[in-house]
Enzyme design. Structure first.
Site, PDB file in Angstrom:
ATOM      1  N   LYS A  35      13.726  49.686  21.501  1.00  0.00           N
ATOM      2  CA  LYS A  35      15.011  49.728  22.210  1.00  0.00           C
ATOM      3  C   LYS A  35      14.904  49.231  23.656  1.00  0.00           C
ATOM      4  O   LYS A  35      15.879  48.738  24.203  1.00  0.00           O
ATOM      5  CB  LYS A  35      15.594  51.142  22.173  1.00  0.00           C
ATOM      6  CG  LYS A  35      14.796  52.156  22.959  1.00  0.00           C
ATOM      7  CD  LYS A  35      15.266  53.581  22.700  1.00  0.00           C
ATOM      8  CE  LYS A  35      14.513  54.550  23.579  1.00  0.00           C
ATOM      9  NZ  LYS A  35      14.543  55.933  23.088  1.00  0.00           N
ATOM     10  N   ARG A 128      17.153  68.282  24.483  1.00  0.00           N
ATOM     11  CA  ARG A 128      17.943  67.152  24.054  1.00  0.00           C
ATOM     12  C   ARG A 128      18.201  67.417  22.569  1.00  0.00           C
ATOM     13  O   ARG A 128      18.723  68.475  22.253  1.00  0.00           O
ATOM     14  CB  ARG A 128      17.252  65.800  24.341  1.00  0.00           C
ATOM     15  CG  ARG A 128      18.272  64.651  24.356  1.00  0.00           C
ATOM     16  CD  ARG A 128      17.676  63.297  24.711  1.00  0.00           C
ATOM     17  NE  ARG A 128      16.991  62.681  23.583  1.00  0.00           N
ATOM     18  CZ  ARG A 128      16.463  61.462  23.616  1.00  0.00           C
ATOM     19  NH1 ARG A 128      16.535  60.730  24.713  1.00  0.00           N
ATOM     20  NH2 ARG A 128      15.842  60.964  22.562  1.00  0.00           N
TER      21      ARG A 128
HETATM   22  C1  LIG Z   1      13.280  56.314  23.206  1.00  0.00           C
HETATM   23  C2  LIG Z   1      12.652  57.265  22.264  1.00  0.00           C
HETATM   24  C3  LIG Z   1      11.267  57.258  22.081  1.00  0.00           C
HETATM   25  C4  LIG Z   1      10.330  56.358  22.863  1.00  0.00           C
HETATM   26  O1  LIG Z   1      10.156  56.831  24.165  1.00  0.00           O
HETATM   27  P1  LIG Z   1       9.051  56.211  25.151  1.00  0.00           P
HETATM   28  O2  LIG Z   1       8.972  57.167  26.264  1.00  0.00           O
HETATM   29  O3  LIG Z   1       9.536  54.866  25.550  1.00  0.00           O
HETATM   30  O4  LIG Z   1       7.785  56.124  24.371  1.00  0.00           O
HETATM   31  C5  LIG Z   1      10.730  58.126  21.143  1.00  0.00           C
HETATM   32  N1  LIG Z   1      11.518  58.973  20.450  1.00  0.00           N
HETATM   33  C6  LIG Z   1      12.862  59.013  20.609  1.00  0.00           C
HETATM   34  C7  LIG Z   1      13.671  59.970  19.799  1.00  0.00           C
HETATM   35  C8  LIG Z   1      13.476  58.162  21.514  1.00  0.00           C
HETATM   36  O5  LIG Z   1      14.807  58.206  21.679  1.00  0.00           O
END
Ligand SMILES: *Cc1c(COP(=O)(O)O)cnc(C)c1O
Length: 359
Positions: A35, A128
């Site tokens: 993303k 969250r």
């Molecule tokens: C964005 C996201 C990640 C990745 O996070 P990073 O800190 O970039 O590794 C992992 N799990 C979920 C649910 C996310 O939304």
């Protein structure tokens, strides 16, 4: 073409390989999180060739872009009920916490004669997403057991996102324990016990990952070589695989304090100024529309950022040894927020650099 973001595919591949090596002793499979670069297939392809097992994203639009890449797609953001059909079409697996949503995914999967895999999210305190209550969890698992087109393949948690809670042996240990209870109810082993994101990387570096965690979702650690619990650089990785390049469109000697009555700037704030005398001011053709207010750092440390507006970034060249001129390019290192904004901006040219240096 300027302004642009230089994306070094070799550095990204190198980082992915270093992270895969870090995960190997713990038998963790890696979902590469796409993303941060809007699922651009040019970059996702590199992650696939490095050897990650899944591609994970929060937006279905990005899966459409990556639909030709051969790995399973893991949807990170909890599905919207209104998108249930698209979710089961474009994602193989999704993270979930709401029974209502899971039931609509079941119906959508039944419609297209498929089985949709899910990972249940547990909230271990970051507040969250995720099921918080143990009674609710048991009830949801029992209900899922009765759904014909849903396969509960795992559980996971997300930390250090909202509440800033750092993963440790206690909260991740709790995840492993909960997995055992769910396996009892289901009468089968769970394939995936997903121990978080880039904030869990320090546990690998310090040999602290609890036994039983077998999956991790990594975005920032791969893309920017940084673990996010303490903000440390990961040894032997690159922090500059993504760089912003902007062009000087004006360079003049001017005073450092505006002349006239001070009202509001372009964003409605009343600005304040330090009088540094006459100095060498440059204007670069990039602005808040492209980078919002996320921090960026000039590679030439003698450049100082003074401020900016929607389309302009104003810098001070006074202390630079290099003689900058109109038309020159200025290079910046960027963090996750700026990377995300720049990759999203349609005004920023995406420049893929690859020389096959690290193969
Ligand atoms: C964005 C996201 C990640 C990745 O996070 P990073 O800190 O970039 O590794 C992992 N799990 C979920 C649910 C996310 O939304």
């Amino acid at each position: 073409m300027n302004p642009r973001i230089d994306i070094d595919l070799d550095k990204i591949k190198h980082n992915a390989k270093v992270l895969l090596e870090l995960c190997r002793p713990f038998n963790l499979s890696v979902a590469a999180v796409t993303k941060g670069f809007c699922g651009k297939p040019e970059i996702a392809e590199v992650l696939v060739s490095a050897g990650v097992k899944y591609l994970a994203d929060s937006r279905l639009e990005n899966f459409v872009k990556m639909k030709d890449l051969p790995l399973e797609k893991l949807l990170l953001r909890l599905p919207m009920i209104s998108q249930a059909n698209e979710v089961v079409t474009y994602a193989d697996i999704s993270l979930n916490s709401e029974l209502e949503t899971i039931k609509s995914l079941n119906a959508a999967a039944e419609d297209i004669c498929t089985t949709h895999k899910i990972i249940l999210m547990l909230d271990l305190g970051d507040l969250r997403e995720g099921i918080f209550d143990a009674m609710e969890l048991e009830k949801v698992v029992r209900e899922i057991k009765g759904l014909s087109n849903i396969d509960l393949i795992g559980i996971g948690t997300n930390l250090t996102c909202y509440g800033g809670v750092i993963p440790n042996e206690v909260n991740l240990g709790q995840l492993v324990e909960t997995a055992c209870k769910i396996e009892e109810i289901l009468g089968k082993k769970l394939e995936i016990i997903s121990g978080g994101n880039s904030s869990s990387v320090y546990m690998l570096m310090n040999n602290k990952m609890p036994k039983g965690i077998n999956h991790i979702r990594l975005g920032e650690a791969i893309l920017l070589g940084s673990e996010t619990a303490y903000g440390e650089a990961i040894p032997n990785t690159h922090q500059d695989a993504f760089q912003l390049v902007a062009e000087v469109i004006e360079l003049k000697e001017k005073p450092s304090v505006p002349i006239g009555e001070i009202g509001r700037d372009a964003f409605g704030n009343v600005p304040t100024f330090v009088d540094k005398g006459t100095h060498k001011r440059g204007i670069l053709a990039v602005g808040k529309q492209d980078i919002a207010t996320h921090p960026i750092t000039p590679v030439d440390q003698q450049i100082e950022i003074l401020g900016g507006s929607s389309d302009h970034l104003i810098v001070d060249f006074t202390n630079c040894d290099k003689e900058y001129r109109v038309g020159d390019e200025v290079v910046f290192n960027i963090g996750y927020g700026a990377m995300l904004a720049l990759m999203t901006s349609e005004y920023i040219h995406k420049n893929y650099v690859s020389a096959g240096r690290f193969d």
